[in-house]
Design an enzyme around this catalytic site. Structure first.
Site, PDB file in Angstrom:
ATOM      1  N   ARG A  78       0.183  59.538-101.955  1.00  0.00           N
ATOM      2  CA  ARG A  78      -0.713  60.619-101.581  1.00  0.00           C
ATOM      3  C   ARG A  78      -2.122  60.128-102.247  1.00  0.00           C
ATOM      4  O   ARG A  78      -2.220  59.775-103.562  1.00  0.00           O
ATOM      5  CB  ARG A  78      -0.262  61.897-101.946  1.00  0.00           C
ATOM      6  CG  ARG A  78       0.747  62.592-101.139  1.00  0.00           C
ATOM      7  CD  ARG A  78       1.234  63.693-101.605  1.00  0.00           C
ATOM      8  NE  ARG A  78       2.352  64.108-100.399  1.00  0.00           N
ATOM      9  CZ  ARG A  78       3.537  63.662-100.337  1.00  0.00           C
ATOM     10  NH1 ARG A  78       3.953  62.984-101.326  1.00  0.00           N
ATOM     11  NH2 ARG A  78       4.274  64.286 -99.260  1.00  0.00           N
ATOM     12  N   HIS A 103       0.223  57.676 -97.592  1.00  0.00           N
ATOM     13  CA  HIS A 103       0.700  56.320 -96.905  1.00  0.00           C
ATOM     14  C   HIS A 103      -0.533  55.666 -96.222  1.00  0.00           C
ATOM     15  O   HIS A 103       0.134  55.012 -95.170  1.00  0.00           O
ATOM     16  CB  HIS A 103       1.911  56.466 -96.261  1.00  0.00           C
ATOM     17  CG  HIS A 103       3.441  56.991 -97.062  1.00  0.00           C
ATOM     18  ND1 HIS A 103       3.040  56.573 -98.530  1.00  0.00           N
ATOM     19  CD2 HIS A 103       4.410  57.416 -96.686  1.00  0.00           C
ATOM     20  CE1 HIS A 103       4.461  56.973 -98.837  1.00  0.00           C
ATOM     21  NE2 HIS A 103       5.351  57.590 -97.892  1.00  0.00           N
ATOM     22  N   HIS A 176       8.899  51.083 -97.818  1.00  0.00           N
ATOM     23  CA  HIS A 176       9.770  52.322 -97.527  1.00  0.00           C
ATOM     24  C   HIS A 176      11.217  52.237 -97.056  1.00  0.00           C
ATOM     25  O   HIS A 176      11.501  53.105 -96.062  1.00  0.00           O
ATOM     26  CB  HIS A 176       8.825  53.164 -96.714  1.00  0.00           C
ATOM     27  CG  HIS A 176       8.882  54.640 -97.221  1.00  0.00           C
ATOM     28  ND1 HIS A 176      10.156  55.442 -97.113  1.00  0.00           N
ATOM     29  CD2 HIS A 176       8.024  55.698 -97.875  1.00  0.00           C
ATOM     30  CE1 HIS A 176       9.640  56.651 -97.446  1.00  0.00           C
ATOM     31  NE2 HIS A 176       8.433  56.620 -97.826  1.00  0.00           N
ATOM     32  N   ASP A 248      10.968  64.006-105.749  1.00  0.00           N
ATOM     33  CA  ASP A 248      10.052  63.234-104.822  1.00  0.00           C
ATOM     34  C   ASP A 248       8.851  63.164-106.086  1.00  0.00           C
ATOM     35  O   ASP A 248       7.650  63.357-105.829  1.00  0.00           O
ATOM     36  CB  ASP A 248       9.296  64.183-103.821  1.00  0.00           C
ATOM     37  CG  ASP A 248       8.361  63.333-103.018  1.00  0.00           C
ATOM     38  OD1 ASP A 248       8.119  62.127-102.997  1.00  0.00           O
ATOM     39  OD2 ASP A 248       8.046  63.977-101.944  1.00  0.00           O
ATOM     40  N   GLU A 302      10.792  53.210-104.315  1.00  0.00           N
ATOM     41  CA  GLU A 302       9.518  52.683-103.921  1.00  0.00           C
ATOM     42  C   GLU A 302       8.620  52.081-105.120  1.00  0.00           C
ATOM     43  O   GLU A 302       7.822  53.035-105.812  1.00  0.00           O
ATOM     44  CB  GLU A 302       8.472  53.539-103.033  1.00  0.00           C
ATOM     45  CG  GLU A 302       9.461  54.026-101.868  1.00  0.00           C
ATOM     46  CD  GLU A 302       8.690  55.466-101.658  1.00  0.00           C
ATOM     47  OE1 GLU A 302       7.542  55.409-101.128  1.00  0.00           O
ATOM     48  OE2 GLU A 302       9.421  56.583-101.425  1.00  0.00           O
TER      49      GLU A 302
END
Length: 336
Positions: A78, A103, A176, A248, A302
């Site tokens: 983000r 993204h 991803h 996250d 990631e």
């Protein structure tokens, strides 16, 4: 290494799929659409099992909004408020995750047909893809030229990025895949065990953008310095867990380590070791699948630069300038 057609896009462009790896070892299928990892399999106890989520046909990839297996850019994760300031100028981006850019913006790298720059077999099989992102795409400055080199050597899959630009621009080139080391995408990820070589992580705000704090993991649910389950703890265990209802977050990788992260699935005995030269590792439990893919589960790891880096002077710089070449890699080694 072999290749075949995977179908045609609405504009007539042909999508190919390249198969890398040996018949008796790790194999990956790579689509020229977005450099997408279509499948990743490993022989375990006489049976080839899937290690990552993938779809069976092109229409599913065109409809997907969860970035399943895609290359992500030009800025993964983000950017707060869909804007940043660079060299005294404010750039406004497409806001596809209001109020943020996620993204790369409205149309990211994963929806473009990448050009095949080379492919080959032998002891190391590979395919090299390239993409040119014109200045102004989703609001980003500079014409960006990116290559993505995929290789499989023995049971290690590596993605190596290179990028150049003709004007200063932020980049965060990530990948991803959603990993399913249990071999069954219908099985929840709770059994998966994880270790991350990180003493710190980045807390986020309500819109999942880093606050700017680099916080210690010690004494928190974010301490994965010793391997344990990725099962989400109770919301009352930590304010960040209450806020995001799961993991996250970006972990700040320690320097001088051999392995950056590991996953292990007790049900299959498969272990994955992650290595990278990037400073961060985003871990995401794909909790939104409950609404878009209710029968599927996966865990995304990631390697990345820090999210929202252009807006935080204390984060590693994400700015690529003319005359520089960005080089990064991420590798995934499997044993079973």
């Amino acid at each position: 290494m072999t290749s075949r057609s995977f179908g045609r896009l609405p504009d007539g462009g042909e999508v190919d799929v390249f198969t890398l790896g040996a018949e008796d070892g790790l194999q990956a299928e790579i689509l020229t659409l977005g450099g997408t990892l279509k499948s990743l399999t490993l022989p375990v106890k006489g049976k080839r099992i899937p290690l990552a989520l993938g779809f069976t046909d092109l229409a599913q990839y065109l409809a997907d909004t969860s970035y399943v297996g895609q290359l992500v850019g030009r800025f993964g994760n983000r950017i707060a408020g869909a804007q940043f300031e660079l060299d005294g100028k404010t750039y406004r981006l497409t806001s596809n995750n209001p109020p943020n850019t996620l993204h790369g913006g409205t149309i990211g790298f994963g929806k473009y047909l990448w050009k095949v720059l080379g492919a080959g077999g032998g002891k190391t099989s590979y395919v090299k893809l390239g993409h040119r992102s014109p200045a102004g795409t989703n609001g980003f400055p500079g014409n960006l030229v990116v290559t993505a080199l995929y290789t499989i050597f023995e049971n290690t899959l590596t993605l190596a990025y290179e990028a150049t630009t003709d004007a200063p621009t932020p980049i965060n080139l990530i990948w991803h895949p959603y990993f399913t080391l249990s071999g069954d995408a219908h099985k929840p990820i709770d059994e998966i065990q994880m270790r991350i070589a990180a003493d710190h992580y980045l807390p986020v705000n309500a819109s999942r953008v880093p606050t700017g704090e680099i916080a210690p993991v010690d004494g928190t649910p974010f301490d994965f310095r010793k391997m344990h389950s990725v099962r989400v703890p109770a919301p009352e265990s930590h304010p960040q867990i209450a806020l995001t209802r799961g993991f996250d977050h970006c972990w700040v990788l320690n320097a001088g380590k051999d392995v950056d992260a590991e996953l292990y699935a007790p049900s299959t005995g498969v272990r994955m070791a992650v290595r990278t030269n990037l400073p961060g590792l985003q871990v995401y439990g794909a909790y939104h699948f409950r609404s878009v893919y209710p029968d599927l589960h996966g865990l995304a790891l990631e390697p990345e630069n820090f999210p929202d880096a252009p807006n935080h002077a204390n984060f590693p710089s994400s700015i690529l300038r003319p005359g520089e070449t960005h080089r990064s890699f991420m590798s995934f080694t499997f044993t079973g």
